[in-house]
Design an enzyme around this catalytic site. Structure first.
Site: not given
Length: 256
Positions: A16, A58
């Site tokens: 991730h 992000h």
């Protein structure tokens, strides 16, 4: 009618944000860390700079993961290039830049890594980001053994990605419980499957998705026993932050 799930050519274990908790997220250092931990597939988030360049980040702002301040899509690539995206994680990562999608393609292809590109648009930029990221990905991974998998919570971004690069596979990210209309939404978007939250990954839902011919990948799975259970149910992949616990070299389930 029960269908066979689509072929899943990518690895079952996905790091991730590149390197999980072991490195500053969404950097080349993270991707190298994921590879060094044995992962053959990495996930990362991509948005657009003010001058339209796809790069890894992000959040909507650079505040949390850099020494800079500001809204990411309002900063041009030159301004972003002057920021340190590594020191927040540790001094050994000081000076780590935010990488462009071009740099990531060079790094992952050189290391024979597979990629899940999450399209992470700023509000109001869903169409532009989906199209730009898909076009860039199609060009940068042309001729690769496996194409990158595009995913997004934004259905608008996925629609734009399909229009821009219809040959790239796509998946719909779901936050919260799996919606009742998931199948119609997948068909409308031309996606191969769903990426669902481990907190809402129940066996009945997984069986329903798989039984209707779609793939299932689960985020973010940080417990090895939970990963084994999900893969045992037939889920094609799990995303993890705990690269030393949910290991890419772990044995697969006895049966699917």
């Amino acid at each position: 009618m029960t269908l066979s799930p689509p072929a899943w050519p990518w690895p079952a274990f996905i790091a991730h944000r590149g390197g999980g908790r072991l490195a500053p997220e969404n950097t080349l250092a993270a991707i190298r860390t994921g590879a060094d931990a044995g992962f053959r597939m990495v996930e990362f988030d991509v948005k657009l700079s003010a001058d339209g360049l796809p790069f890894l980040l992000h959040d909507d702002t650079v505040d949390r993961t850099s020494n800079g301040r500001g809204t990411a899509h309002e900063l041009d690539w030159r301004a972003l290039g002057e920021m340190d995206f590594g020191s927040w994680h540790g001094p050994e990562f000081a000076g780590e830049p935010a990488p462009s999608l071009y740099a990531v393609a060079r790094c992952t292809r050189a290391r024979h890594l597979h990629c899940n590109i999450e399209i992470k648009p700023a509000a109001g930029q869903e169409t532009a980001t989906g199209a730009a990221v898909a076009r860039a990905a199609a060009r940068l991974w042309a001729g690769a053994g496996l194409p990158p998998l595009l995913s997004s919570f934004s259905e608008t971004a996925l629609e734009a990605a399909r229009a821009a690069a219809p040959g790239l596979p796509r998946a719909l990210l779901i936050e919260g419980p799996v919606p009742a209309d998931w199948h119609a939404r997948l068909q409308g978007l031309g996606c191969i499957g769903l990426h669902i939250d481990t907190q809402h990954a129940e066996q009945a839902a997984v069986r329903d998705i798989l039984g209707r011919g779609a793939a299932v990948a689960v985020w973010t799975v940080n417990d090895p026993a939970r990963a084994r259970t999900l893969l045992g149910w037939g889920c094609q992949a799990v995303f993890t932050d705990e690269l030393h616990l949910v290991r890419a070299d772990a044995p697969g389930p006895v049966s699917r």
